[in-house]
Design an enzyme around this catalytic site. Structure first.
Site, PDB file in Angstrom:
ATOM      1  N   GLU A   1      -2.192  -5.093  -9.709  1.00 19.73           N
ATOM      2  CA  GLU A   1      -0.985  -4.271  -9.678  1.00 19.73           C
ATOM      3  C   GLU A   1       0.266  -5.137  -9.820  1.00 19.73           C
ATOM      4  O   GLU A   1       1.192  -4.772 -10.539  1.00 19.73           O
ATOM      5  CB  GLU A   1      -0.954  -3.528  -8.348  1.00 19.73           C
ATOM      6  CG  GLU A   1      -0.186  -2.236  -8.385  1.00 19.73           C
ATOM      7  CD  GLU A   1      -0.526  -1.385  -7.165  1.00 19.73           C
ATOM      8  OE1 GLU A   1      -1.700  -0.997  -7.009  1.00 19.73           O
ATOM      9  OE2 GLU A   1       0.378  -1.134  -6.352  1.00 19.73           O
TER      10      GLU A   1
ATOM     11  N   GLU B   1       7.471   8.056   2.471  1.00 15.64           N
ATOM     12  CA  GLU B   1       7.186   8.244   1.039  1.00 15.64           C
ATOM     13  C   GLU B   1       8.238   9.145   0.386  1.00 15.64           C
ATOM     14  O   GLU B   1       8.686   8.868  -0.723  1.00 15.64           O
ATOM     15  CB  GLU B   1       5.775   8.811   0.834  1.00 15.64           C
ATOM     16  CG  GLU B   1       4.664   7.807   1.138  1.00 15.64           C
ATOM     17  CD  GLU B   1       4.549   6.676   0.103  1.00 15.64           C
ATOM     18  OE1 GLU B   1       5.027   6.828  -1.029  1.00 15.64           O
ATOM     19  OE2 GLU B   1       3.982   5.630   0.453  1.00 15.64           O
TER      20      GLU B   1
ATOM     21  N   ASP C   1       9.545  -0.424  -6.071  1.00 11.87           N
ATOM     22  CA  ASP C   1       8.115  -0.401  -5.747  1.00 11.87           C
ATOM     23  C   ASP C   1       7.488  -1.788  -5.871  1.00 11.87           C
ATOM     24  O   ASP C   1       6.579  -2.130  -5.116  1.00 11.87           O
ATOM     25  CB  ASP C   1       7.356   0.628  -6.608  1.00 11.87           C
ATOM     26  CG  ASP C   1       6.168   1.201  -5.849  1.00 11.87           C
ATOM     27  OD1 ASP C   1       6.339   1.571  -4.672  1.00 11.87           O
ATOM     28  OD2 ASP C   1       5.058   1.256  -6.413  1.00 11.87           O
TER      29      ASP C   1
ATOM     30  N   GLU D   1      -1.865   5.236   0.338  1.00 13.23           N
ATOM     31  CA  GLU D   1      -2.553   5.233  -0.959  1.00 13.23           C
ATOM     32  C   GLU D   1      -2.706   6.650  -1.518  1.00 13.23           C
ATOM     33  O   GLU D   1      -2.527   6.876  -2.723  1.00 13.23           O
ATOM     34  CB  GLU D   1      -3.941   4.583  -0.820  1.00 13.23           C
ATOM     35  CG  GLU D   1      -3.922   3.127  -0.372  1.00 13.23           C
ATOM     36  CD  GLU D   1      -3.452   2.155  -1.454  1.00 13.23           C
ATOM     37  OE1 GLU D   1      -2.418   2.416  -2.087  1.00 13.23           O
ATOM     38  OE2 GLU D   1      -4.129   1.126  -1.645  1.00 13.23           O
TER      39      GLU D   1
HETATM   40  C1  LIG Z   1       6.017   3.466  -1.833  1.00 16.83           C
HETATM   41  C2  LIG Z   1       4.597   3.265  -2.222  1.00 16.83           C
HETATM   42  N1  LIG Z   1       3.656   3.942  -1.567  1.00 16.83           N
HETATM   43  C3  LIG Z   1       2.357   3.787  -1.889  1.00 16.83           C
HETATM   44  C4  LIG Z   1       1.983   2.930  -2.900  1.00 16.83           C
HETATM   45  C5  LIG Z   1       0.527   2.820  -3.269  1.00 16.83           C
HETATM   46  O1  LIG Z   1       0.057   1.567  -3.309  1.00 16.83           O
HETATM   47  C6  LIG Z   1       2.999   2.217  -3.557  1.00 16.83           C
HETATM   48  N2  LIG Z   1       2.729   1.365  -4.571  1.00 16.83           N
HETATM   49  N3  LIG Z   1       4.300   2.407  -3.211  1.00 16.83           N
END
Ligand SMILES: Cc1ncc(CO)c(N)n1
Length: 231
Positions: free
Chosen positions: A99, A221, A58, A151
């Site tokens: 983040e 996702e 991520d 999001e």
């Molecule tokens: C895979 C993924 N989808 C959405 C977000 C949301 O910002 C993230 N951080 N990572």
């Protein structure tokens, strides 16, 4: 009869096209927002090697997401006609700045060295998809729909880990609060309103494209969560 039809049409319009699409594609939406990995965080059974894999992947994803959001920002400034669009997206970009810092401290906490993390196929494919969405050929409304979905999946997933009855391990609540907090929920709702407003004036072709892009985000996702299984 005609009155009744008019009333149900009104209700449909008020609900918005995005909610209609979510209902239509409920199974993939649920797969993306209630994935086994997320459920395992909530019930406390999460495997820490899965969490570390997700964290590293991520971090890489977010680094690619920043230019995408920057692109949305540029488009919002150029073609939205509503000054508030740009402010909403700018807020999102600002939170991505925090983040990235959060990822770095979390990487240190879990002993994940991001400089050695290799992007997996699902991650590369998701990045490629985002790059294609940055093309000037893609309508603002389509881009905004994708942005909202990306999001919203994280918001819904991590908020679930904080809902009543959770057994989320305390050392993972930081991650859950990052996307599951009320401010992020509010922000997602603002992005959704922008997308809805743009879709109201969209042609049939553009609507079909936005619906397709929404489903593809959900698929990406799901594939992204799936990577964590590999540990
Ligand atoms: C895979 C993924 N989808 C959405 C977000 C949301 O910002 C993230 N951080 N990572």
């Amino acid at each position: 009869m005609i009155d009744e039809e008019a009333t149900s049409m009104e209700k449909l319009e008020k609900r918005g096209v995005i909610n209609t699409w979510i209902d239509k594609h409920r199974s993939i939406y649920t797969a993306a927002t209630r994935h086994a990995f997320v459920v395992s965080i909530r019930d406390g059974s999460v495997d820490l090697s899965s969490f570390r894999t997700w964290l590293g992947q991520d971090y890489l994803f977010v680094r690619g997401f920043v230019p995408f959001v920057a692109n949305v920002l540029i488009r919002a400034g150029k073609e939205s006609g509503e000054t508030s669009d740009m402010e909403v997206v700018l807020g999102g970009l600002a939170s991505l700045n925090d983040e990235i810092e959060w990822f770095k401290s979390e990487g240190a906490k879990w002993d994940v060295d991001f400089s050695t993390v290799v992007p997996q196929t699902a991650n590369l494919e998701y990045s490629r998809f985002l790059e294609a969405l940055m093309s000037s050929e893609v309508k603002y409304s389509v881009m905004m729909t994708a942005f909202w979905a990306i999001e919203a999946v994280y918001q819904e997933s991590f908020a679930h880990c904080l809902e009543d009855g959770n057994k989320t391990p305390t050392e993972l609540t930081g991650a859950c609060h990052r996307w599951g907090n009320d401010g992020f929920k509010q922000y997602c709702s603002s992005v959704k309103n922008i997308a809805e407003r743009c879709l109201e004036n969209a042609s049939g072709d553009v609507l079909a494209e936005a619906e397709d892009v929404l489903v593809r985000v959900l698929e990406h996702e799901v594939a992204f969560w799936e990577m964590s299984r590999g540990g």
